[in-house]
Scaffold this motif. Sequence first.
Motif, PDB file in Angstrom:
ATOM      1  N   GLY A 272     -18.900  10.403  -3.242  1.00  0.00           N
ATOM      2  CA  GLY A 272     -18.777  11.861  -3.144  1.00  0.00           C
ATOM      3  C   GLY A 272     -17.370  12.339  -3.426  1.00  0.00           C
ATOM      4  O   GLY A 272     -17.006  12.514  -4.583  1.00  0.00           O
ATOM      5  N   ASP A 273     -16.553  12.497  -2.389  1.00  0.00           N
ATOM      6  CA  ASP A 273     -15.195  13.002  -2.621  1.00  0.00           C
ATOM      7  C   ASP A 273     -14.187  11.868  -2.817  1.00  0.00           C
ATOM      8  O   ASP A 273     -13.000  12.102  -3.008  1.00  0.00           O
ATOM      9  N   HIS A 274     -14.631  10.626  -2.770  1.00  0.00           N
ATOM     10  CA  HIS A 274     -13.715   9.502  -3.026  1.00  0.00           C
ATOM     11  C   HIS A 274     -14.474   8.295  -3.570  1.00  0.00           C
ATOM     12  O   HIS A 274     -15.715   8.267  -3.567  1.00  0.00           O
ATOM     13  N   TRP A 275     -13.685   7.326  -4.065  1.00  0.00           N
ATOM     14  CA  TRP A 275     -14.266   6.041  -4.455  1.00  0.00           C
ATOM     15  C   TRP A 275     -13.892   5.000  -3.404  1.00  0.00           C
ATOM     16  O   TRP A 275     -12.851   5.118  -2.749  1.00  0.00           O
ATOM     17  N   VAL A 276     -14.710   3.969  -3.346  1.00  0.00           N
ATOM     18  CA  VAL A 276     -14.342   2.807  -2.550  1.00  0.00           C
ATOM     19  C   VAL A 276     -14.198   1.629  -3.509  1.00  0.00           C
ATOM     20  O   VAL A 276     -15.149   1.245  -4.192  1.00  0.00           O
ATOM     21  N   VAL A 277     -12.964   1.108  -3.572  1.00  0.00           N
ATOM     22  CA  VAL A 277     -12.646   0.114  -4.596  1.00  0.00           C
ATOM     23  C   VAL A 277     -12.609  -1.289  -3.994  1.00  0.00           C
ATOM     24  O   VAL A 277     -11.979  -1.530  -2.968  1.00  0.00           O
ATOM     25  N   ASN A 278     -13.291  -2.221  -4.694  1.00  0.00           N
ATOM     26  CA  ASN A 278     -13.285  -3.628  -4.299  1.00  0.00           C
ATOM     27  C   ASN A 278     -13.028  -4.506  -5.517  1.00  0.00           C
ATOM     28  O   ASN A 278     -13.568  -4.243  -6.596  1.00  0.00           O
ATOM     29  N   GLY A 279     -12.224  -5.541  -5.340  1.00  0.00           N
ATOM     30  CA  GLY A 279     -12.006  -6.469  -6.450  1.00  0.00           C
ATOM     31  C   GLY A 279     -10.645  -7.124  -6.369  1.00  0.00           C
ATOM     32  O   GLY A 279      -9.928  -6.988  -5.369  1.00  0.00           O
ATOM     33  N   GLN A 280     -10.332  -7.858  -7.435  1.00  0.00           N
ATOM     34  CA  GLN A 280      -9.036  -8.549  -7.455  1.00  0.00           C
ATOM     35  C   GLN A 280      -8.333  -8.369  -8.794  1.00  0.00           C
ATOM     36  O   GLN A 280      -8.959  -8.484  -9.853  1.00  0.00           O
ATOM     37  N   LYS A 281      -7.047  -8.078  -8.743  1.00  0.00           N
ATOM     38  CA  LYS A 281      -6.196  -8.029  -9.931  1.00  0.00           C
ATOM     39  C   LYS A 281      -5.279  -9.238  -9.918  1.00  0.00           C
ATOM     40  O   LYS A 281      -5.052  -9.865  -8.875  1.00  0.00           O
ATOM     41  N   VAL A 282      -4.717  -9.546 -11.080  1.00  0.00           N
ATOM     42  CA  VAL A 282      -3.792 -10.681 -11.137  1.00  0.00           C
ATOM     43  C   VAL A 282      -2.656 -10.348 -12.097  1.00  0.00           C
ATOM     44  O   VAL A 282      -2.800  -9.430 -12.914  1.00  0.00           O
ATOM     45  N   TRP A 283      -1.569 -11.053 -11.962  1.00  0.00           N
ATOM     46  CA  TRP A 283      -0.351 -10.824 -12.763  1.00  0.00           C
ATOM     47  C   TRP A 283       0.216  -9.428 -12.521  1.00  0.00           C
ATOM     48  O   TRP A 283       0.891  -8.881 -13.387  1.00  0.00           O
ATOM     49  N   THR A 284      -0.073  -8.823 -11.403  1.00  0.00           N
ATOM     50  CA  THR A 284       0.412  -7.465 -11.168  1.00  0.00           C
ATOM     51  C   THR A 284       1.922  -7.529 -10.908  1.00  0.00           C
ATOM     52  O   THR A 284       2.341  -7.947  -9.830  1.00  0.00           O
ATOM     53  N   SER A 285       2.704  -7.141 -11.912  1.00  0.00           N
ATOM     54  CA  SER A 285       4.160  -7.265 -11.784  1.00  0.00           C
ATOM     55  C   SER A 285       4.666  -6.388 -10.659  1.00  0.00           C
ATOM     56  O   SER A 285       4.329  -5.202 -10.605  1.00  0.00           O
ATOM     57  N   TYR A 286       5.468  -6.972  -9.792  1.00  0.00           N
ATOM     58  CA  TYR A 286       6.127  -6.261  -8.679  1.00  0.00           C
ATOM     59  C   TYR A 286       5.151  -5.564  -7.753  1.00  0.00           C
ATOM     60  O   TYR A 286       5.507  -4.583  -7.103  1.00  0.00           O
ATOM     61  N   ALA A 287       3.927  -6.048  -7.653  1.00  0.00           N
ATOM     62  CA  ALA A 287       2.955  -5.391  -6.770  1.00  0.00           C
ATOM     63  C   ALA A 287       3.485  -5.344  -5.344  1.00  0.00           C
ATOM     64  O   ALA A 287       3.249  -4.387  -4.612  1.00  0.00           O
ATOM     65  N   ASP A 288       4.219  -6.394  -4.939  1.00  0.00           N
ATOM     66  CA  ASP A 288       4.712  -6.435  -3.557  1.00  0.00           C
ATOM     67  C   ASP A 288       5.877  -5.481  -3.333  1.00  0.00           C
ATOM     68  O   ASP A 288       6.254  -5.217  -2.199  1.00  0.00           O
ATOM     69  N   LYS A 289       6.468  -4.973  -4.412  1.00  0.00           N
ATOM     70  CA  LYS A 289       7.592  -4.052  -4.268  1.00  0.00           C
ATOM     71  C   LYS A 289       7.205  -2.622  -4.634  1.00  0.00           C
ATOM     72  O   LYS A 289       7.979  -1.688  -4.428  1.00  0.00           O
ATOM     73  N   ALA A 290       6.026  -2.473  -5.217  1.00  0.00           N
ATOM     74  CA  ALA A 290       5.648  -1.161  -5.740  1.00  0.00           C
ATOM     75  C   ALA A 290       5.099  -0.256  -4.642  1.00  0.00           C
ATOM     76  O   ALA A 290       4.581  -0.724  -3.635  1.00  0.00           O
TER      77      ALA A 290
END
Lengths: 386, 378
Positions: free
Chosen positions: A153-171
């Motif tokens: 409805g007014d939002h999505w619910v996202v499930n899954g996995q990404k990889v090689w996400t550069s600087y994900a821990d700093k973003a």
Amino acid sequence: MSDLENFRAETRAWLEANCPAEMRLPIKGEDDMCWGGRNFKFKNDAQKLWLDTMAQRGWTVPDWPKEYGGGGLNPAETKILKQEMASLKCRSPLSSFGIWMLGPALLHFGTEEQKKHYLPQIARGEIRWCQGYSEPGSGSDLVSLQTYGEDKGDHWVVNGQKVWTSYADKADWIFCLVRTDKNDKYKGISFLLFDMESEGVSTKPIKLISGNSPFCETFFDDVKVPKDQIVGELNRGWDVAKYLLGHEREMISGGGLSADMPSIGAAFAEVAELDPILRAEFAAFDVETLAFRAMSEKFMDELKAGKGHPAQPNMMKYAGTELNKKRHELIMAAGGSDALEWESEASNHGAKPRGWLRTKANSIEGGTSEIMLNVISKRILDLPGA
Amino acid sequence: MPLYHNDDQQMLADAAQQFIADKGSVAHLREFRDKNCKDGFGHDLWREFGEMGFNGILVSEEEGGLGLGHQEAGIILKEIGRNLTPSPFLTTAIAGIEALNAGSKNLREKYVPGILAGETVLSLAIEEHSKHRPDHIAMSAARSGNGFKLNGAKKFVIHGGSSDMVIVAARTAGGVNDREGITLFAVDKDVAGMEINAVRLVDSAVAAHINFNDVEITADAVIGEVDQGADVLDRLLRAGRVGAAAEMVGVGQGAMDITVNYIKERKQFGRVIGEFQGLQHRMSHLYSEMQIADAAVLKAQQLLDEGSEKAELMISVAKAKVGKATNLSVREGVQMHGGVGMTDEYDIGLYMKRDRALSEFFGDASYHVQRVAQIYGY
Ligand SMILES: Cc1cc2nc3c(=O)[nH]c(=O)nc-3n(C[C@H](O)[C@H](O)[C@H](O)COP(=O)(O)OP(=O)(O)OC[C@H]3O[C@@H](n4cnc5c(N)ncnc54)[C@H](O)[C@@H]3O)c2cc1C
Ligand SMILES: Cc1cc2nc3c(=O)[nH]c(=O)nc-3n(C[C@H](O)[C@H](O)[C@H](O)COP(=O)(O)OP(=O)(O)OC[C@H]3O[C@@H](n4cnc5c(N)ncnc54)[C@H](O)[C@@H]3O)c2cc1C
């Protein structure tokens, strides 16, 4: 004096007066650059001052419109600013996926509200972005991605996995490709923006051959994303993704080569004198660099005049990254045993070998060289079945 | 200035493309080769070049030319290259004119009108070795009465047998490697003592080995100043090098285009061979190399037109880069044509031959790579 000559003179004087001395020293590596963001620790006061001063003037993004935090410069002025910064060796005030990738896509596809909201934050370096495209099973074949956003409805619910996400821990935020329709491979992907602090987002660093770990596995576990955080149309995220990739490729292709870089042979003149074969390789490389730089300039000029072939960035990316890898091979060869030091103070913690290893990703990240060649075959040369 | 052709230049390019494809196509080359023409090029076409105004690109407007620059000259040369047009354009209207532009008004009045009209052909007698070594000039020009007496030998004088005037670099003072003491002369054909041995080259052009045996010329044949010819020679070489580079871009792109078309047509294993990724990737790599070479040449032309001190460096970059890229283009072209690439009937082999000749003309890739290192001081 013409307007442009005036602009050049004023720009030069302004840069000379405002760019701190520390920001005119060569950049030693990714760690030495200014990335901005909520949690960024500035290396020194000069780095912060330089970012603020440039952002104030809109010159972190000189060619963006003023109302979105840009400098409102035309293409000729932007080129002059870059030239003057290069000739005074001024560092780029801000390195940012927001500037290189997301910003251009928002300018093109974003709603007015999105532009007003996100772009000035990007320009001022307040939000650090990461890119959530690749998945463990989807690299070159990106459209096969599986991360799923369910419509609530007014939002999505996202499930899954990404990889090689550069600087994900700093973003701070992520721009992310998410499947929103499982029935259509191409027209079932949407382009979503969301906060990395949202509940259900977690990251795990991946260690690289350089010993560094700039990127992560990124997991989404029932992450709620409001509907107004979609860029472009529902299920048409692939258009946004491709547009953005064009900019990403352009950025990677210039990596380390577009700056006012000195001749590699002149930098290693002593080695060149000892070893005629290396000297010849240096000289051949200097030829390649200057020729590539001309192509890069031509391409940028054409792009700004709306004359460029839309697939040219792929060619730039291919040629530029292969060249940058070659350059680092030569730097290692010129350095000899000194270039092998991995940890010492003198070697700046192994800047050379780590830098060399890092460049090997240039022809993989943002699309591999092979994929670039496929695109040229198909879209420029029009070869069948490509 | 942006690094692409402006509207006027684009108009010139369109006109040149059409005209040269019509009148100077590969069929034209074959015709002149097959009739074993002693000049190796067509005088009619040369006159038509004159009518089109092409020959006056580097000639000032006061003297009846177009008063344009090396970017425009390069536009014509690229089309000449693409079509393998046999033409004295590079030696006469580019390198030759550049030398004359540094000479006296008298000399220009004598030769320029004929060049503009496509009546006069010039050739360049610079080389004394089989490899480009313009800083190594041994041929002597001894003072004799009011003029000079030339003795020595020159090689690789393109169109040397059929030109109306030969520009000769000789030594009026100093030793073989000295910069001081070089003088350039405008030597008319048919002077006594000039022994011309014309030879056909691999690309069907006709070049000459010329022996000068006590050739007597008058003082007004000097181009520029006596002993100070090195500057004029440099000017000639800059124009010649960047011009040869532009022509080679045309050769490389022409070869690439016919190869792309060929692999879209030829079927093997039940498919057109252009579908095989093994060929596609090489073709795309080649495309990228040609694009880079093209930009490097344009940049060199622009710097030369601007009178920039960086022109020298970029001209060598351009000739070196295009030397490698075009060589790749013709080699890949022949290979991807398979067996027919080895036949005279298919054009690709002709491109390979022209590349070989042009790469030697005004210095090959190694020469210019070496020069880049020297300019950078290592
Ligand atoms: C340093 C670095 C940073 C990155 N940052 C990010 C990021 O921030 N966000 C993000 O989403 N992703 C990021 N990536 C991921 C990157 O986009 C992918 O690695 C890349 O797209 C290649 O996918 P892959 O690794 O799955 O290789 P694969 O697709 O498995 O490819 C393996 C090999 O096969 C070749 N190949 C595959 N398909 C073809 C084909 N059709 N024809 C010919 N050859 C083919 C490839 O060229 C490659 O050589 C990053 C990668 C690196 C190395
Ligand atoms: C000098 C000479 C002497 C010869 N002598 C003899 C002889 O005595 N007897 C005889 O029978 N034949 C002879 N041949 C013919 C020779 O065997 C063929 O030319 C050769 O097999 C290639 O075939 P093709 O010319 O039809 O090229 P094609 O098969 O048309 O190939 C054209 C191009 O496509 C490439 N290509 C084709 N298929 C693929 C694929 N699946 N994947 C990737 N690339 C591909 C090829 O490598 C080539 O680059 C001779 C040829 C020459 C040039």
